[in-house]
Design a protein around this motif. Sequence first.
Motif, PDB file in Angstrom:
ATOM      1  N   TYR A  78      -9.032   2.528  17.274  1.00 53.89           N
ATOM      2  CA  TYR A  78      -7.936   2.460  18.246  1.00 53.89           C
ATOM      3  C   TYR A  78      -6.937   1.383  17.842  1.00 53.89           C
ATOM      4  N   ASP A  79      -6.717   1.325  16.555  1.00 48.12           N
ATOM      5  CA  ASP A  79      -5.689   0.473  15.947  1.00 48.12           C
ATOM      6  C   ASP A  79      -4.828   1.431  15.138  1.00 48.12           C
ATOM      7  N   LEU A  80      -3.585   1.634  15.595  1.00 49.43           N
ATOM      8  CA  LEU A  80      -2.722   2.649  14.978  1.00 49.43           C
ATOM      9  C   LEU A  80      -2.639   2.506  13.457  1.00 49.43           C
ATOM     10  N   LYS A  81      -2.415   1.290  12.997  1.00 47.33           N
ATOM     11  CA  LYS A  81      -2.224   1.109  11.555  1.00 47.33           C
ATOM     12  C   LYS A  81      -3.499   1.438  10.776  1.00 47.33           C
ATOM     13  N   ASN A  82      -4.629   0.916  11.198  1.00 49.25           N
ATOM     14  CA  ASN A  82      -5.880   1.165  10.479  1.00 49.25           C
ATOM     15  C   ASN A  82      -6.283   2.637  10.538  1.00 49.25           C
ATOM     16  N   ASP A  83      -6.177   3.225  11.727  1.00 45.03           N
ATOM     17  CA  ASP A  83      -6.586   4.622  11.884  1.00 45.03           C
ATOM     18  C   ASP A  83      -5.676   5.559  11.092  1.00 45.03           C
ATOM     19  N   LEU A  84      -4.367   5.355  11.174  1.00 39.69           N
ATOM     20  CA  LEU A  84      -3.445   6.239  10.464  1.00 39.69           C
ATOM     21  C   LEU A  84      -3.494   6.025   8.955  1.00 39.69           C
ATOM     22  N   THR A  85      -3.803   4.816   8.531  1.00 44.03           N
ATOM     23  CA  THR A  85      -3.971   4.562   7.092  1.00 44.03           C
ATOM     24  C   THR A  85      -5.166   5.354   6.566  1.00 44.03           C
ATOM     25  N   ARG A  86      -6.261   5.332   7.301  1.00 40.32           N
ATOM     26  CA  ARG A  86      -7.454   6.083   6.890  1.00 40.32           C
ATOM     27  C   ARG A  86      -7.148   7.582   6.848  1.00 40.32           C
ATOM     28  N   VAL A  87      -6.454   8.085   7.853  1.00 37.21           N
ATOM     29  CA  VAL A  87      -6.111   9.512   7.899  1.00 37.21           C
ATOM     30  C   VAL A  87      -5.197   9.871   6.731  1.00 37.21           C
ATOM     31  N   SER A  88      -4.220   9.037   6.458  1.00 35.11           N
ATOM     32  CA  SER A  88      -3.288   9.301   5.358  1.00 35.11           C
ATOM     33  C   SER A  88      -4.011   9.337   4.008  1.00 35.11           C
ATOM     34  N   LYS A  89      -4.901   8.387   3.794  1.00 29.20           N
ATOM     35  CA  LYS A  89      -5.660   8.357   2.528  1.00 29.20           C
ATOM     36  C   LYS A  89      -6.523   9.610   2.383  1.00 29.20           C
ATOM     37  N   THR A  90      -7.154  10.023   3.469  1.00 29.75           N
ATOM     38  CA  THR A  90      -7.994  11.225   3.439  1.00 29.75           C
ATOM     39  C   THR A  90      -7.145  12.459   3.157  1.00 29.75           C
ATOM     40  N   GLY A 170       6.829  14.731 -10.305  1.00 31.71           N
ATOM     41  CA  GLY A 170       6.090  13.661 -10.978  1.00 31.71           C
ATOM     42  C   GLY A 170       6.724  12.300 -10.754  1.00 31.71           C
ATOM     43  N   ARG A 171       6.555  11.431 -11.725  1.00 30.75           N
ATOM     44  CA  ARG A 171       7.075  10.062 -11.632  1.00 30.75           C
ATOM     45  C   ARG A 171       8.599   9.995 -11.737  1.00 30.75           C
ATOM     46  N   LYS A 172       9.241  11.085 -12.145  1.00 28.21           N
ATOM     47  CA  LYS A 172      10.705  11.096 -12.173  1.00 28.21           C
ATOM     48  C   LYS A 172      11.267  11.050 -10.752  1.00 28.21           C
ATOM     49  N   VAL A 173      10.525  11.630  -9.808  1.00 24.12           N
ATOM     50  CA  VAL A 173      10.956  11.660  -8.412  1.00 24.12           C
ATOM     51  C   VAL A 173      10.234  10.590  -7.603  1.00 24.12           C
ATOM     52  N   VAL A 174       8.918  10.475  -7.815  1.00 27.37           N
ATOM     53  CA  VAL A 174       8.097   9.551  -7.041  1.00 27.37           C
ATOM     54  C   VAL A 174       7.678   8.391  -7.929  1.00 27.37           C
ATOM     55  N   GLU A 175       8.438   7.326  -7.870  1.00 23.87           N
ATOM     56  CA  GLU A 175       8.129   6.155  -8.686  1.00 23.87           C
ATOM     57  C   GLU A 175       7.143   5.219  -7.986  1.00 23.87           C
ATOM     58  N   LEU A 176       7.045   5.368  -6.692  1.00 20.56           N
ATOM     59  CA  LEU A 176       6.211   4.504  -5.869  1.00 20.56           C
ATOM     60  C   LEU A 176       4.747   4.933  -5.956  1.00 20.56           C
ATOM     61  N   PRO A 177       3.815   4.004  -6.244  1.00 23.38           N
ATOM     62  CA  PRO A 177       2.391   4.365  -6.250  1.00 23.38           C
ATOM     63  C   PRO A 177       1.942   4.810  -4.851  1.00 23.38           C
ATOM     64  N   LEU A 178       0.948   5.695  -4.814  1.00 22.00           N
ATOM     65  CA  LEU A 178       0.471   6.254  -3.552  1.00 22.00           C
ATOM     66  C   LEU A 178       0.020   5.176  -2.578  1.00 22.00           C
ATOM     67  N   ASP A 179      -0.740   4.192  -3.034  1.00 20.30           N
ATOM     68  CA  ASP A 179      -1.223   3.138  -2.124  1.00 20.30           C
ATOM     69  C   ASP A 179      -0.071   2.397  -1.459  1.00 20.30           C
ATOM     70  N   GLN A 180       0.965   2.107  -2.228  1.00 14.67           N
ATOM     71  CA  GLN A 180       2.129   1.413  -1.664  1.00 14.67           C
ATOM     72  C   GLN A 180       2.865   2.310  -0.672  1.00 14.67           C
ATOM     73  N   PHE A 181       2.996   3.596  -1.026  1.00 11.60           N
ATOM     74  CA  PHE A 181       3.631   4.539  -0.107  1.00 11.60           C
ATOM     75  C   PHE A 181       2.885   4.583   1.219  1.00 11.60           C
ATOM     76  N   ILE A 182       1.561   4.730   1.152  1.00  7.96           N
ATOM     77  CA  ILE A 182       0.761   4.815   2.378  1.00  7.96           C
ATOM     78  C   ILE A 182       0.917   3.552   3.206  1.00  7.96           C
ATOM     79  N   GLU A 183       0.768   2.405   2.567  1.00  6.34           N
ATOM     80  CA  GLU A 183       0.844   1.141   3.300  1.00  6.34           C
ATOM     81  C   GLU A 183       2.194   0.970   3.988  1.00  6.34           C
ATOM     82  N   GLU A 184       3.280   1.164   3.247  1.00 14.02           N
ATOM     83  CA  GLU A 184       4.610   0.909   3.813  1.00 14.02           C
ATOM     84  C   GLU A 184       5.058   1.993   4.778  1.00 14.02           C
TER      85      GLU A 184
END
Length: 196
Positions: A78-90, A170-184
């Motif tokens: 019941y913490d929006l950031k933690n719960d949604l981060t887990r869902v996004s990673k999954t 690919g990386r031509k469009v998405v330069e941002l790593p997935l972990d950084q994208f999810i976090e931000e």
Amino acid sequence: MKTNALSTEDIILETAIDLMEKKGFKAVTTKEIALKSGFSEMTLFRHFGTKHNILERAVETHSYLIDMKTILFDKVEYDLKNDLTRVSKTYHRYNQHNNKMVLLSFQERNTHPFIGERLSENPKRLKMYLIEYFKIMQKKGKMIQVDPEVHAMNFLWMNLGYFMSFQLGGRKVVELPLDQFIEESVDLFVRGLILK
């Protein structure tokens, strides 16, 4: 002794998925699948019968369903950031595991809609559980009063957008790593929903 060797069927399926994703279902022949997988066309027919049966089996075995309820509610903080981060990673793990099938479903959406219908089961379930989760968060006073379905869809589209952009460009469009994208992106999404 246990071995990690793939079965004949697994090898044929993997080869077929790879070829169909690259060339389209119609353009790929059973002869090509057999040759590329290292088996005879007779072996392919003995295991699957037809090319369409290969596609159906590929959809059946390579579009596993994630237990979204367990992921969201059994581990809920019941913490929006933690719960949604887990869902996004999954969500991204699932899509990455099924990336060729997802791309094939877009490619074959008019001729073989059953692929997309099968693959859409996870996003449909996830949307349903996110709506339920957002309603609970609103009742707990941890989220502003907004339409839960609208924001469940926004969350899914945000993640799907990253996945598809990376798959297509690919990386031509998405330069941002997935972990950084999810976090931000989760951080920004949450800031728009929390009570001030």
